[in-house]
Design an enzyme around this catalytic site. Sequence first.
Site, PDB file in Angstrom:
ATOM      1  N   HIS A  74       0.841  -1.212   0.000  1.00  0.00           N
ATOM      2  CA  HIS A  74       0.000   0.000   0.000  1.00  0.00           C
ATOM      3  C   HIS A  74       0.866   1.247   0.000  1.00  0.00           C
ATOM      4  O   HIS A  74       1.846   1.322   0.749  1.00  0.00           O
ATOM      5  CB  HIS A  74      -0.927   0.019   1.215  1.00  0.00           C
ATOM      6  CG  HIS A  74      -2.076  -0.919   1.062  1.00  0.00           C
ATOM      7  ND1 HIS A  74      -3.272  -0.539   0.524  1.00  0.00           N
ATOM      8  CD2 HIS A  74      -2.184  -2.239   1.325  1.00  0.00           C
ATOM      9  CE1 HIS A  74      -4.081  -1.584   0.465  1.00  0.00           C
ATOM     10  NE2 HIS A  74      -3.442  -2.638   0.955  1.00  0.00           N
ATOM     11  N   TYR A 196      -9.052   7.270   7.405  1.00  0.00           N
ATOM     12  CA  TYR A 196      -9.199   7.978   8.676  1.00  0.00           C
ATOM     13  C   TYR A 196     -10.306   9.014   8.503  1.00  0.00           C
ATOM     14  O   TYR A 196     -10.150   9.958   7.719  1.00  0.00           O
ATOM     15  CB  TYR A 196      -7.904   8.713   9.048  1.00  0.00           C
ATOM     16  CG  TYR A 196      -6.705   7.804   9.192  1.00  0.00           C
ATOM     17  CD1 TYR A 196      -6.412   7.193  10.403  1.00  0.00           C
ATOM     18  CD2 TYR A 196      -5.844   7.562   8.103  1.00  0.00           C
ATOM     19  CE1 TYR A 196      -5.308   6.355  10.536  1.00  0.00           C
ATOM     20  CE2 TYR A 196      -4.733   6.728   8.232  1.00  0.00           C
ATOM     21  CZ  TYR A 196      -4.479   6.128   9.452  1.00  0.00           C
ATOM     22  OH  TYR A 196      -3.394   5.301   9.588  1.00  0.00           O
ATOM     23  N   PRO A 288      -2.504   3.287  18.704  1.00  0.00           N
ATOM     24  CA  PRO A 288      -2.547   2.656  17.370  1.00  0.00           C
ATOM     25  C   PRO A 288      -2.487   3.673  16.219  1.00  0.00           C
ATOM     26  O   PRO A 288      -2.324   3.279  15.075  1.00  0.00           O
ATOM     27  CB  PRO A 288      -3.901   1.939  17.350  1.00  0.00           C
ATOM     28  CG  PRO A 288      -4.384   1.909  18.744  1.00  0.00           C
ATOM     29  CD  PRO A 288      -3.739   3.040  19.475  1.00  0.00           C
ATOM     30  N   LYS A 292       2.506   2.183  14.611  1.00  0.00           N
ATOM     31  CA  LYS A 292       3.961   2.151  14.854  1.00  0.00           C
ATOM     32  C   LYS A 292       4.432   1.044  15.798  1.00  0.00           C
ATOM     33  O   LYS A 292       5.606   0.672  15.774  1.00  0.00           O
ATOM     34  CB  LYS A 292       4.413   3.495  15.443  1.00  0.00           C
ATOM     35  CG  LYS A 292       4.165   4.697  14.557  1.00  0.00           C
ATOM     36  CD  LYS A 292       5.087   4.678  13.369  1.00  0.00           C
ATOM     37  CE  LYS A 292       4.751   5.736  12.353  1.00  0.00           C
ATOM     38  NZ  LYS A 292       5.438   5.549  11.085  1.00  0.00           N
ATOM     39  N   TYR A 382       4.741   8.879   8.356  1.00  0.00           N
ATOM     40  CA  TYR A 382       3.815   7.744   8.246  1.00  0.00           C
ATOM     41  C   TYR A 382       4.533   6.478   7.770  1.00  0.00           C
ATOM     42  O   TYR A 382       4.288   5.386   8.281  1.00  0.00           O
ATOM     43  CB  TYR A 382       2.685   8.122   7.293  1.00  0.00           C
ATOM     44  CG  TYR A 382       1.482   7.205   7.332  1.00  0.00           C
ATOM     45  CD1 TYR A 382       0.766   7.008   8.503  1.00  0.00           C
ATOM     46  CD2 TYR A 382       1.038   6.556   6.176  1.00  0.00           C
ATOM     47  CE1 TYR A 382      -0.357   6.177   8.544  1.00  0.00           C
ATOM     48  CE2 TYR A 382      -0.080   5.732   6.198  1.00  0.00           C
ATOM     49  CZ  TYR A 382      -0.762   5.543   7.376  1.00  0.00           C
ATOM     50  OH  TYR A 382      -1.860   4.724   7.412  1.00  0.00           O
TER      51      TYR A 382
END
Length: 390
Positions: A74, A196, A288, A292, A382
């Site tokens: 992804h 998100y 979460p 990480k 990220y």
Amino acid sequence: MSTRTTVGIVGAGPAGLVLGSALLRAGIDCVVLEQRSREYVEKRTRAGLIEHRTVETLRALGLADRLLAEGARHTSCQFCFAGQRFSVDYGALTGGAAHVVYPQQFLVRDLISSFLALGGDLRFDTPVTGLREGHNLVLGNGTQLNCAFVAGADGYHGPIRATLPAGAVREYHRQYPYRWITILAAAPPSTTETTYAAHQDGFAGHMLRTAQVSRFYLQCAPTDTSDDWPEERIWKELHRRLTLDEGSVLTEGPVIDKGLLDMHTFVCEPMRIGDIFLLGDAAHVITPAGGKGMNLAIGDAAALAEAIAAHLHHGDSRRLEGFSPTRLARIWQAQQFSDWLLRLINTSPVGDDPEFDYRLRTARLAELCTRSDVAGWFAENYVGPMGVTR
Ligand SMILES: Cc1cc2nc3c(=O)[nH]c(=O)nc-3n(C[C@H](O)[C@H](O)[C@H](O)COP(=O)(O)OP(=O)(O)OC[C@H]3O[C@@H](n4cnc5c(N)ncnc54)[C@H](O)[C@@H]3O)c2cc1C
């Protein structure tokens, strides 16, 4: 069974298992002690987002064959806010870094079979109850295992940190005022990107796992319990808060697992006390947000294995000395990103005017959506570190 080993590893989670395999590959003997059964740890569903550096680390150790064959690559994620939806193409923004989505329990299963295939000594159903004189692990049956080094990879509630002398470490804790309902559902993904949704009434997240299973998060009131959220209410709220691509529908499915997550983080300093090392969740817990935790745990394990090997094989103890400061710098970097993301996506239940908070968050999301420098900063954090630091 041996009563002496070079490295006694407590815990067969991602940290303990990667450390064990890396040590065996370096010709260093070790024993992994796990309180739970093999079946239990191979079924424990948790993380799923594996950073590109973690994949490289696992590949270099010969531990990534199955995740590369079966995991999904992804390179972008999606945000929904104020009726808008936008994607961040973090792969393009970082010159090609990608995540592999592969459930943690599959990785743990692979790590166990690799460790055993290397001839590793892995003892399930073997709780460690204490540590004597800094080097002797006390097992549940009363026997002891003498170790040159002890690796506490035993999670947040594990015994090793608790056995340290008073004042040996300083713990930093933060309790956020956010609580999430988390479900794992036998529902195929309804989107191609991790999503998100920063909805005015609270965060909703759609995390990808496999072609048949998805994880969802829903922010709830800080006083809610699991009973306040029957399945019907969860799906209704997910439909309302997740704004999916036009024409696509949120696919429901039987709930496999349901839980409540309080957003608590902690970091323990230092991560080395003499010949005792803390790694993974035993040394630091992160929310979460940003995915990480497992990546940091594997980074700790690989760094510790290299440090022990340099010390034992070449008499070079610089990496052992640098283990704690180097890893802590990385851990605080991840903590600041997770903190930023958490505040961005959650509705704050504290403060006198929730509308003020919502408008601030909307302005921040608009910056992420429109400014390439902000998107670039997000992307680098990220995907995880791009250089040699894990
Ligand atoms: C719902 C959820 C979602 C998550 N999502 C993500 C994500 O998307 N990405 C991500 O990177 N991270 C995520 N995480 C975090 C990630 O799962 C953890 O950070 C990771 O499991 C840490 O690995 P570890 O090996 O340090 O600890 P653990 O996996 O907790 O392993 C510790 C082991 O020690 C054993 N143990 C404890 N006490 C003893 C004892 N006395 N004797 C012997 N053994 C003992 C335990 O049984 C356990 O097997 C998530 C966590 C949760 C709960």
